[in-house]
Design a protein around this motif. Structure first.
Motif, PDB file in Angstrom:
ATOM      1  N   ASN A 113     -76.001 -47.310  -1.417  1.00 18.93           N
ATOM      2  CA  ASN A 113     -75.659 -48.695  -1.133  1.00 18.93           C
ATOM      3  C   ASN A 113     -74.236 -48.910  -0.637  1.00 18.93           C
ATOM      4  O   ASN A 113     -73.885 -50.027  -0.271  1.00 18.93           O
ATOM      5  N   ASP A 114     -73.409 -47.867  -0.623  1.00 18.55           N
ATOM      6  CA  ASP A 114     -72.047 -48.032  -0.130  1.00 18.55           C
ATOM      7  C   ASP A 114     -71.847 -47.378   1.229  1.00 18.55           C
ATOM      8  O   ASP A 114     -70.710 -47.195   1.673  1.00 18.55           O
ATOM      9  N   ASP A 115     -72.936 -47.038   1.914  1.00 18.74           N
ATOM     10  CA  ASP A 115     -72.846 -46.460   3.250  1.00 18.74           C
ATOM     11  C   ASP A 115     -72.493 -47.574   4.235  1.00 18.74           C
ATOM     12  O   ASP A 115     -73.306 -48.459   4.509  1.00 18.74           O
ATOM     13  N   PRO A 116     -71.280 -47.565   4.812  1.00 20.59           N
ATOM     14  CA  PRO A 116     -70.858 -48.710   5.635  1.00 20.59           C
ATOM     15  C   PRO A 116     -71.701 -48.895   6.891  1.00 20.59           C
ATOM     16  O   PRO A 116     -71.895 -50.042   7.340  1.00 20.59           O
ATOM     17  N   ALA A 117     -72.211 -47.808   7.476  1.00 19.82           N
ATOM     18  CA  ALA A 117     -73.042 -47.960   8.668  1.00 19.82           C
ATOM     19  C   ALA A 117     -74.343 -48.683   8.333  1.00 19.82           C
ATOM     20  O   ALA A 117     -74.812 -49.536   9.097  1.00 19.82           O
ATOM     21  N   VAL A 118     -74.933 -48.358   7.189  1.00 22.86           N
ATOM     22  CA  VAL A 118     -76.159 -49.035   6.763  1.00 22.86           C
ATOM     23  C   VAL A 118     -75.865 -50.488   6.404  1.00 22.86           C
ATOM     24  O   VAL A 118     -76.619 -51.401   6.770  1.00 22.86           O
ATOM     25  N   LEU A 119     -74.779 -50.726   5.696  1.00 24.27           N
ATOM     26  CA  LEU A 119     -74.426 -52.095   5.326  1.00 24.27           C
ATOM     27  C   LEU A 119     -74.218 -52.956   6.564  1.00 24.27           C
ATOM     28  O   LEU A 119     -74.621 -54.126   6.600  1.00 24.27           O
ATOM     29  N   ARG A 120     -73.595 -52.388   7.572  1.00 28.76           N
ATOM     30  CA  ARG A 120     -73.374 -53.144   8.798  1.00 28.76           C
ATOM     31  C   ARG A 120     -74.707 -53.488   9.469  1.00 28.76           C
ATOM     32  O   ARG A 120     -74.911 -54.603   9.943  1.00 28.76           O
ATOM     33  N   LYS A 121     -75.611 -52.521   9.507  1.00 28.82           N
ATOM     34  CA  LYS A 121     -76.928 -52.807  10.084  1.00 28.82           C
ATOM     35  C   LYS A 121     -77.689 -53.830   9.263  1.00 28.82           C
ATOM     36  O   LYS A 121     -78.380 -54.690   9.818  1.00 28.82           O
ATOM     37  N   HIS A 122     -77.584 -53.768   7.946  1.00 30.26           N
ATOM     38  CA  HIS A 122     -78.238 -54.764   7.115  1.00 30.26           C
ATOM     39  C   HIS A 122     -77.734 -56.160   7.445  1.00 30.26           C
ATOM     40  O   HIS A 122     -78.518 -57.109   7.613  1.00 30.26           O
ATOM     41  N   GLY A 538     -68.858 -54.601  18.101  1.00 32.47           N
ATOM     42  CA  GLY A 538     -68.430 -53.592  17.134  1.00 32.47           C
ATOM     43  C   GLY A 538     -69.537 -52.790  16.511  1.00 32.47           C
ATOM     44  O   GLY A 538     -69.352 -52.233  15.424  1.00 32.47           O
ATOM     45  N   ASP A 539     -70.700 -52.670  17.197  1.00 30.17           N
ATOM     46  CA  ASP A 539     -71.832 -52.039  16.529  1.00 30.17           C
ATOM     47  C   ASP A 539     -72.338 -50.729  17.121  1.00 30.17           C
ATOM     48  O   ASP A 539     -73.433 -50.293  16.757  1.00 30.17           O
ATOM     49  N   PRO A 540     -71.624 -50.023  18.009  1.00 27.30           N
ATOM     50  CA  PRO A 540     -72.099 -48.682  18.360  1.00 27.30           C
ATOM     51  C   PRO A 540     -72.170 -47.796  17.111  1.00 27.30           C
ATOM     52  O   PRO A 540     -71.266 -47.802  16.278  1.00 27.30           O
ATOM     53  N   MET A 541     -73.250 -47.038  16.986  1.00 24.71           N
ATOM     54  CA  MET A 541     -73.495 -46.296  15.758  1.00 24.71           C
ATOM     55  C   MET A 541     -72.485 -45.168  15.568  1.00 24.71           C
ATOM     56  O   MET A 541     -72.287 -44.335  16.444  1.00 24.71           O
ATOM     57  N   ASP A 542     -71.854 -45.163  14.401  1.00 20.56           N
ATOM     58  CA  ASP A 542     -70.964 -44.076  13.997  1.00 20.56           C
ATOM     59  C   ASP A 542     -71.113 -43.934  12.486  1.00 20.56           C
ATOM     60  O   ASP A 542     -70.549 -44.717  11.728  1.00 20.56           O
ATOM     61  N   ARG A 543     -71.878 -42.951  12.075  1.00 27.38           N
ATOM     62  CA  ARG A 543     -72.235 -42.804  10.659  1.00 27.38           C
ATOM     63  C   ARG A 543     -71.898 -41.415  10.172  1.00 27.38           C
ATOM     64  O   ARG A 543     -72.232 -40.424  10.821  1.00 27.38           O
ATOM     65  N   ASP A 544     -71.262 -41.342   9.037  1.00 26.09           N
ATOM     66  CA  ASP A 544     -70.962 -40.060   8.393  1.00 26.09           C
ATOM     67  C   ASP A 544     -70.757 -40.351   6.910  1.00 26.09           C
ATOM     68  O   ASP A 544     -69.663 -40.718   6.470  1.00 26.09           O
ATOM     69  N   PHE A 545     -71.840 -40.193   6.120  1.00 29.17           N
ATOM     70  CA  PHE A 545     -71.772 -40.622   4.726  1.00 29.17           C
ATOM     71  C   PHE A 545     -72.822 -39.891   3.909  1.00 29.17           C
ATOM     72  O   PHE A 545     -73.902 -39.571   4.416  1.00 29.17           O
ATOM     73  N   PRO A 546     -72.526 -39.623   2.617  1.00 26.01           N
ATOM     74  CA  PRO A 546     -73.525 -38.960   1.770  1.00 26.01           C
ATOM     75  C   PRO A 546     -74.754 -39.837   1.570  1.00 26.01           C
ATOM     76  O   PRO A 546     -74.668 -41.074   1.536  1.00 26.01           O
ATOM     77  N   GLY A 547     -75.898 -39.188   1.427  1.00 26.82           N
ATOM     78  CA  GLY A 547     -77.116 -39.875   1.040  1.00 26.82           C
ATOM     79  C   GLY A 547     -77.381 -39.697  -0.444  1.00 26.82           C
ATOM     80  O   GLY A 547     -76.507 -39.278  -1.211  1.00 26.82           O
ATOM     81  N   TRP A 548     -78.604 -40.012  -0.842  1.00 28.64           N
ATOM     82  CA  TRP A 548     -78.989 -39.914  -2.253  1.00 28.64           C
ATOM     83  C   TRP A 548     -78.928 -38.453  -2.717  1.00 28.64           C
ATOM     84  O   TRP A 548     -79.348 -37.549  -2.010  1.00 28.64           O
ATOM     85  N   GLY A 549     -78.423 -38.248  -3.926  1.00 32.13           N
ATOM     86  CA  GLY A 549     -78.423 -36.922  -4.520  1.00 32.13           C
ATOM     87  C   GLY A 549     -77.235 -36.081  -4.104  1.00 32.13           C
ATOM     88  O   GLY A 549     -76.239 -36.562  -3.572  1.00 32.13           O
ATOM     89  N   ARG A 550     -77.357 -34.791  -4.314  1.00 38.12           N
ATOM     90  CA  ARG A 550     -76.239 -33.874  -4.099  1.00 38.12           C
ATOM     91  C   ARG A 550     -76.190 -33.297  -2.691  1.00 38.12           C
ATOM     92  O   ARG A 550     -75.142 -32.835  -2.254  1.00 38.12           O
ATOM     93  N   LYS A 551     -77.301 -33.292  -1.982  1.00 38.77           N
ATOM     94  CA  LYS A 551     -77.383 -32.506  -0.750  1.00 38.77           C
ATOM     95  C   LYS A 551     -77.391 -33.343   0.523  1.00 38.77           C
ATOM     96  O   LYS A 551     -76.942 -32.871   1.571  1.00 38.77           O
ATOM     97  N   LEU A 552     -77.921 -34.538   0.483  1.00 40.26           N
ATOM     98  CA  LEU A 552     -78.113 -35.297   1.714  1.00 40.26           C
ATOM     99  C   LEU A 552     -76.793 -35.820   2.269  1.00 40.26           C
ATOM    100  O   LEU A 552     -75.923 -36.279   1.530  1.00 40.26           O
ATOM    101  N   ARG A 553     -76.669 -35.764   3.571  1.00 39.72           N
ATOM    102  CA  ARG A 553     -75.567 -36.405   4.276  1.00 39.72           C
ATOM    103  C   ARG A 553     -76.101 -36.851   5.633  1.00 39.72           C
ATOM    104  O   ARG A 553     -76.808 -36.101   6.309  1.00 39.72           O
ATOM    105  N   TYR A 554     -75.753 -38.071   6.013  1.00 40.84           N
ATOM    106  CA  TYR A 554     -76.238 -38.626   7.267  1.00 40.84           C
ATOM    107  C   TYR A 554     -75.084 -38.752   8.253  1.00 40.84           C
ATOM    108  O   TYR A 554     -74.060 -39.372   7.951  1.00 40.84           O
ATOM    109  N   GLU A 555     -75.273 -38.146   9.429  1.00 44.96           N
ATOM    110  CA  GLU A 555     -74.249 -38.219  10.471  1.00 44.96           C
ATOM    111  C   GLU A 555     -74.885 -38.671  11.778  1.00 44.96           C
ATOM    112  O   GLU A 555     -75.974 -38.207  12.147  1.00 44.96           O
ATOM    113  N   ASP A 556     -74.220 -39.560  12.465  1.00 45.88           N
ATOM    114  CA  ASP A 556     -74.660 -40.013  13.778  1.00 45.88           C
ATOM    115  C   ASP A 556     -73.447 -40.537  14.519  1.00 45.88           C
ATOM    116  O   ASP A 556     -72.847 -41.535  14.109  1.00 45.88           O
TER     117      ASP A 556
END
Length: 705
Positions: A113-122, A538-556
């Motif tokens: 819930n603290d992924d800024p790219a997702v929050l911005r899209k929401h 201000g909305d071109p996608m730029d994402r780099d943030f951990p996902g749920w759990g220990r292993k996931l990370r989302y980058e775009d």
């Protein structure tokens, strides 16, 4: 009722927006779209003009990634791998007991819930849909400050860019809200964090909490053993003594399931014949409410008598096993008084069936037909709309039960497996009911819940499995509107768009005002051309943030040019298009530049996602290409005139190349720019920048110029 059922019930229940001045209006209510089921969004011609006195709030969840580092555990994937797992609590594929499990995967993945790219899209998607506020679920005694602070930061940044974003409020615990309300007041409201995001109702920040349950008790007698009815001409009361100043005294007042009962509550000094300290006429008392006399100044310690008299309708008091009248005496607390003065309170109704049991009460979820909920004066103020309900056989239940009311439930009937179609029959029926009631505010459940805890006890109804999920379970038995990966995709999102427009109205698409355009990179001839088709800045996608759990990370990092506006102008034999970006347009010689997708026949069944032509797909010069076989395949490239200078791009396309004849025409179009080419509709959400956002299109209504 056994202990499991009581526990499951408790767990299940623990879970005016006029356009603001000064914001960049992107006119999203004029955008058009066709979802994956072929359903076009409602337009102004169908829904009528905007109604500025109508508000929509969406239930929003802060707990994703806040429950530990195991997982994610996806129920749909577990059951695909082990179809009998619902009757195998010991199955190793299940995560820890009580641990959150996803019913499916969001289009944004298993995000935190603290992924800024997702929050911005929401913020962008909800605002584009016409949602004015998000109401956070903090009913489980946790306030998730890391999540709401991250959201507040992102939403504030967007506001600073001139963007309209939803405001925020909180739904607190139904029966014990004091801890949560106090934390929110001290951490968010008292310090003045994110004040522009506070959703205000009746002039104050709104909070869904019972104000009668916020005060500390200096004396409490409980135990509802015997209900005693107050007879006309009689009184019922109790003596008490306190050794500290107090602010309120209350009795638990049963109304014996009746509505509209009233009585007079009087506080006396000493005994039943003592001096009156305060009195209050209780109106529209809800069954078993703690009805209070609230003092303007603290009463000193000593002996007192609290008395109920002058009944109208059934009303009474409760006595405990010792024969004592149930009583609460609340201490004097300046901080609590400040909280009570600070908010507009609306008592949340946990029940899905009863409707309002008091004034100034709102629902969050009900089974159709939903009830209108009143303000403090008894006027209709609010109604809830739900995608699905964890109700079984007319009672609160669990979503994992096969007779729970899922997305396809309608007309009082649970569908068979063959009848489940994910067209949203349940929520459509609920929206229809909401429009019949037509309150100032509709509360929609919900946007992004995604998870539910796992329990290994059988629900006490025929057909239950050994593994139980209360609030979410699978694609049918879930209530998220946020687009999912696979499955029904974004169908429920565009359904929300249409239903909100039907409730709030929409603006018509203005026809294009054209001028002769020379493709010379000077752009002065575009002055006076309208309308300006706007996009979120201000909305071109730029994402780099951990996902749920220990292993996931989302980058775009596919974002490149920030598309901000577009225009269209036509002449006798051609159509010109203008793209405006926030900064000088970047291109790469070996990659596509900004791409223009065109739907010229208004038929979503022809072309790729309805697009019949694309311009700018191939590097090395601007060309227009025709779609092949409704796939992402293009042929017959033909050069078009184009010019780029600074932050703008213009091009012109012959009408003949589009298969159009001179005269009036309608063209739906979209610009897209990314470092990767799109392959399907999610790419417009997940990569680069699309103008307009996501699956939406602009509609250019061309005259006979």
């Amino acid at each position: 009722m056994n202990k499991l059922f009581v526990a499951l019930l408790a767990l299940a229940l623990a879970v005016p927006a006029a356009a603001e001045e000064g914001f960049r209006d992107v006119f999203s209510d004029t955008w058009v779209a066709v979802d994956g089921l072929g359903r076009p969004t409602a337009t102004a011609a169908e829904v009528g003009p905007p109604r500025k006195d109508r508000t929509v709030a969406a239930f929003y969840f802060l707990w994703l990634g806040r429950s530990g580092e195991d997982g994610p555990f996806d129920i749909s994937k577990i059951l695909k791998a082990s179809p009998n797992a619902m009757n195998e609590p010991e199955n190793p594929l299940w995560g820890p007991k009580h641990y959150p499990h996803h019913w499916g995967e969001s289009i944004f993945g298993y995000y935190r819930n603290d992924d800024p790219a997702v929050l911005r899209k929401h913020a962008q998607m909800l605002s584009d849909a016409g949602v004015d506020a998000v109401f956070f679920d903090v009913t489980n005694q946790l306030t998730y400050p890391q999540s709401w602070k991250a959201l507040g930061k992102t939403f504030d940044e967007m506001r600073a860019q001139g963007l309209k974003v939803p405001q925020m409020a909180f739904l607190t615990p139904f029966w014990q809200p004091r801890k949560v309300v106090k934390e929110l007041y001290e951490q968010l409201y008292k310090p003045g964090l994110h004040p522009d995001l506070w959703f205000r109702w009746k002039g104050k920040p709104l909070i869904l909490a019972d104000p009668d349950l916020l005060r500390d008790d200096v004396l409490k007698r409980e135990g509802t053993t015997t209900a005693v009815r107050l007879e006309p001409g009689k009184t019922l009361g109790t003596a008490f003594a306190v050794d500290a100043p107090f602010a309120a005294a209350s009795l638990c007042t049963p109304t014996f399931d009746a509505r509209g009962s009233s009585a007079t509550l009087t506080l006396r000094r000493g005994d039943a014949r003592g001096e009156v300290v305060a009195t209050r006429r209780l109106e529209h008392v809800r069954d078993n409410a703690w009805s209070a006399v609230v003092l303007d100044a603290p009463a000193p310690s000593g002996a007192y008598y609290l008395e109920l008299s002058d009944p109208k309708g059934p009303i009474g008091i409760w006595r405990n096993d010792a024969g004592e009248v149930n009583l609460r005496v609340n201490g004097w607390d300046e901080e609590t008084r400040r909280m009570l003065d600070f908010f507009t309170f609306r008592r949340p109704q946990p029940d899905y069936f009863k409707g309002p049991t008091a004034r100034a009460q709102w629902s969050w979820l009900e089974v159709h037909p939903q009830h209108p909920f009143p303000d403090e004066h008894g006027e209709t103020e609010q109604v809830s709309v739900g995608v699905a309900q964890n109700a079984v056989d007319g009672k609160l239940g669990v979503m994992s039960h096969p007779r729970a009311l899922g997305r396809s439930y309608a007309n009082g009937r649970v569908p068979t497996a063959d009848e489940i179609d994910y067209t949203g029959k349940n929520v459509v029926e609920q929206w229809r009911r909401a429009r019949e009631i037509d309150p100032p505010l509709v509360f929609v459940t919900g946007w992004n819940e995604w998870i539910a805890g796992r329990y290994d006890e059988t629900f006490p109804l025929e057909g239950s499995s050994r593994v139980t999920f209360v609030d979410q379970f699978d694609r049918e038995h879930s209530r998220d509107i946020e687009p999912m990966k696979g499955g029904h995709g974004d169908a429920f999102y565009y359904q929300l768009v249409s239903e909100v427009r039907k409730f709030k109205g929409a603006r018509p698409v203005p026809p294009v005002v054209s001028k002769p355009i020379a493709i010379d990179g000077r752009f002065d001839d575009w002055e006076g051309v309208g309308p300006e088709f706007r996009d979120t800045v201000g909305d071109p996608m730029d994402r780099d943030f951990p996902g749920w759990g220990r292993k996931l990370r989302y980058e775009d990092h596919t974002g490149r040019n920030d598309l901000t506006a577009a225009k269209v102008s036509r002449s006798a034999d051609r159509v010109a298009f203008l793209l405006q970006c926030a900064e000088a347009i970047e291109t790469i010689p070996e990659a596509p530049g900004p791409m223009l997708f065109l739907d010229v026949d208004s038929d979503p069944k022809t072309g790729w996602l309805g697009y019949d032509f694309v311009v700018g797909r191939t590097p090395g010069g601007a060309t227009i290409e025709r779609n092949v076989a409704n796939k992402y395949e293009w042929a017959d490239p033909k050069p078009v005139d184009a010019a780029v200078s600074g932050d703008r791009l213009e091009l012109t396309v012959p009408l003949a190349a589009l298969g159009l004849k001179p005269g009036a025409a309608t063209i739906d179009f979209k610009w897209f720019d990314a470092t990767v080419a799109p392959a399907d509709w999610p790419d417009f959400t997940l990569h680069g920048d699309a103008a307009p956002n996501d699956r939406f299109n602009y509609r250019a209504i061309l005259g006979d110029d």
